[in-house]
Design a protein around this motif. Structure first.
Motif, mmCIF file in Angstrom:
data_model
loop_
_atom_site.group_PDB
_atom_site.id
_atom_site.type_symbol
_atom_site.label_atom_id
_atom_site.label_comp_id
_atom_site.label_asym_id
_atom_site.label_seq_id
_atom_site.Cartn_x
_atom_site.Cartn_y
_atom_site.Cartn_z
ATOM 1 N N ALA A 6 -1.958 12.822 -52.662
ATOM 2 C CA ALA A 6 -3.182 12.539 -51.915
ATOM 3 C C ALA A 6 -2.965 12.604 -50.417
ATOM 4 O O ALA A 6 -3.912 12.809 -49.657
ATOM 5 C CB ALA A 6 -3.712 11.165 -52.320
ATOM 6 N N SER A 7 -1.734 12.416 -49.957
ATOM 7 C CA SER A 7 -1.451 12.447 -48.528
ATOM 8 C C SER A 7 -0.053 12.998 -48.302
ATOM 9 O O SER A 7 0.774 13.056 -49.225
ATOM 10 C CB SER A 7 -1.584 11.043 -47.945
ATOM 11 N N ALA A 8 0.207 13.404 -47.059
ATOM 12 C CA ALA A 8 1.527 13.933 -46.718
ATOM 13 C C ALA A 8 2.584 12.854 -46.925
ATOM 14 O O ALA A 8 2.397 11.705 -46.540
ATOM 15 C CB ALA A 8 1.523 14.423 -45.271
ATOM 16 N N GLN A 9 3.699 13.235 -47.519
ATOM 17 C CA GLN A 9 4.744 12.276 -47.848
ATOM 18 C C GLN A 9 5.840 12.192 -46.794
ATOM 19 O O GLN A 9 6.561 11.190 -46.721
ATOM 20 C CB GLN A 9 5.377 12.654 -49.189
ATOM 21 N N HIS A 10 5.986 13.217 -45.978
ATOM 22 C CA HIS A 10 7.113 13.274 -45.046
ATOM 23 C C HIS A 10 6.686 13.424 -43.586
ATOM 24 O O HIS A 10 7.402 12.957 -42.701
ATOM 25 C CB HIS A 10 8.042 14.428 -45.423
ATOM 26 N N ALA A 11 5.587 14.079 -43.311
ATOM 27 C CA ALA A 11 5.141 14.293 -41.934
ATOM 28 C C ALA A 11 4.642 12.988 -41.324
ATOM 29 O O ALA A 11 4.009 12.170 -41.999
ATOM 30 C CB ALA A 11 4.040 15.341 -41.887
ATOM 31 N N ASN A 12 4.938 12.788 -40.058
ATOM 32 C CA ASN A 12 4.383 11.670 -39.299
ATOM 33 C C ASN A 12 3.112 12.159 -38.610
ATOM 34 O O ASN A 12 3.179 12.866 -37.596
ATOM 35 C CB ASN A 12 5.393 11.165 -38.266
ATOM 36 N N LEU A 13 1.976 11.837 -39.171
ATOM 37 C CA LEU A 13 0.699 12.322 -38.660
ATOM 38 C C LEU A 13 0.058 11.282 -37.752
ATOM 39 O O LEU A 13 0.131 10.075 -38.015
ATOM 40 C CB LEU A 13 -0.247 12.651 -39.817
ATOM 41 N N TYR A 14 -0.573 11.745 -36.671
ATOM 42 C CA TYR A 14 -1.242 10.845 -35.741
ATOM 43 C C TYR A 14 -2.602 10.428 -36.306
ATOM 44 O O TYR A 14 -3.233 11.196 -37.050
ATOM 45 C CB TYR A 14 -1.423 11.520 -34.386
ATOM 46 N N PRO A 15 -3.078 9.238 -35.941
ATOM 47 C CA PRO A 15 -4.394 8.804 -36.417
ATOM 48 C C PRO A 15 -5.513 9.762 -36.014
ATOM 49 O O PRO A 15 -6.459 9.978 -36.766
ATOM 50 C CB PRO A 15 -4.578 7.431 -35.760
ATOM 51 N N GLN A 16 -5.382 10.347 -34.819
ATOM 52 C CA GLN A 16 -6.354 11.314 -34.322
ATOM 53 C C GLN A 16 -5.621 12.501 -33.709
ATOM 54 O O GLN A 16 -4.560 12.326 -33.094
ATOM 55 C CB GLN A 16 -7.266 10.678 -33.264
#
Length: 212
Positions: free
Chosen positions: A29-39
């Motif tokens: 359902a979501s990326a498991q390894h990438a550090n994604l920004y809130p925006q």
């Protein structure tokens, strides 16, 4: 009684099949390894110079997913290793999104030595489809900082073999030329701190599919 038993067996098998599919086939359902920004983060105005001596601005990021790695051509270890890993997964990356293809970019933080001719020879060794670009430090430093990365001269540039300290992450830029996150190196005792290419392959389809 036999009919009820048969129905019960069918329901159990259906439940087990559903669990198997959800674990082994359905994407996470979501990326498991990438550090994604809130925006997503907009990039400041910038002008780089690529390996062909052409200006490289924001428009070169648009309509592509871009994986950006900061480094330099005289880097003895992390840079060639990371680029080799990106080369190994590049064919699979090209299959993720036909509308907005994935492109790979080396952003050199050593403009003193990494002139276009040098960048072209270096990046072509890994893949001629990769991009390499740089700029003078006054232009380069704020751009690298906007990517969420850093670099610094480790030695005096009077030494021809000087080293440059730099971030080893791989930054993700969306087709709207916005920074959305990054893949960070895998830290393992006794091993080089580089981004795991399998983490990129696993998460990029999820990131692309969830993009607005």
């Amino acid at each position: 009684m036999k009919q009820k038993l048969l129905i019960g067996v069918v329901l159990v098998l259906a439940l087990l099949a559903g669990l198997y599919l959800s674990v082994n086939i359905a994407p996470p359902a979501s990326a498991q390894h990438a550090n994604l920004y809130p925006q997503p983060r907009a990039l400041p105005d910038f002008t780089l110079v690529d390996q062909d001596g052409e200006n490289f601005g924001e428009e070169r990021f648009r309509d592509h997913w871009t994986l950006v790695f900061t480094g330099y051509t005289y880097c003895p270890d992390i840079c060639p290793t990371t680029l080799a890993e990106l080369k190994s997964i590049y064919p699979q990356l090209q299959q993720i999104d036909s509308q907005y293809p994935v492109q790979v970019m080396l952003l050199s933080v050593d403009p003193n030595r990494d002139k276009p001719e040098r960048l072209k020879e270096y990046i072509n060794f890994f893949n001629p489809e990769f991009i390499a670009a740089t700029a003078e430090h006054t232009e380069l430093f704020p751009f690298v900082r906007a990517l969420g990365m850093m670099y610094a001269m480790a030695d005096s540039t009077d030494n021809p073999d000087y080293l440059v300290d730099h971030s080893a992450s791989v930054v993700i830029i969306n087709p709207q030329a916005q920074v959305i996150g990054r893949f960070t190196p895998t830290l393992m005792p006794g091993e080089m701190a580089v981004v795991n290419p399998q983490h990129i392959l696993k998460d990029m389809p999820v990131i692309v599919n969830q993009a607005p």
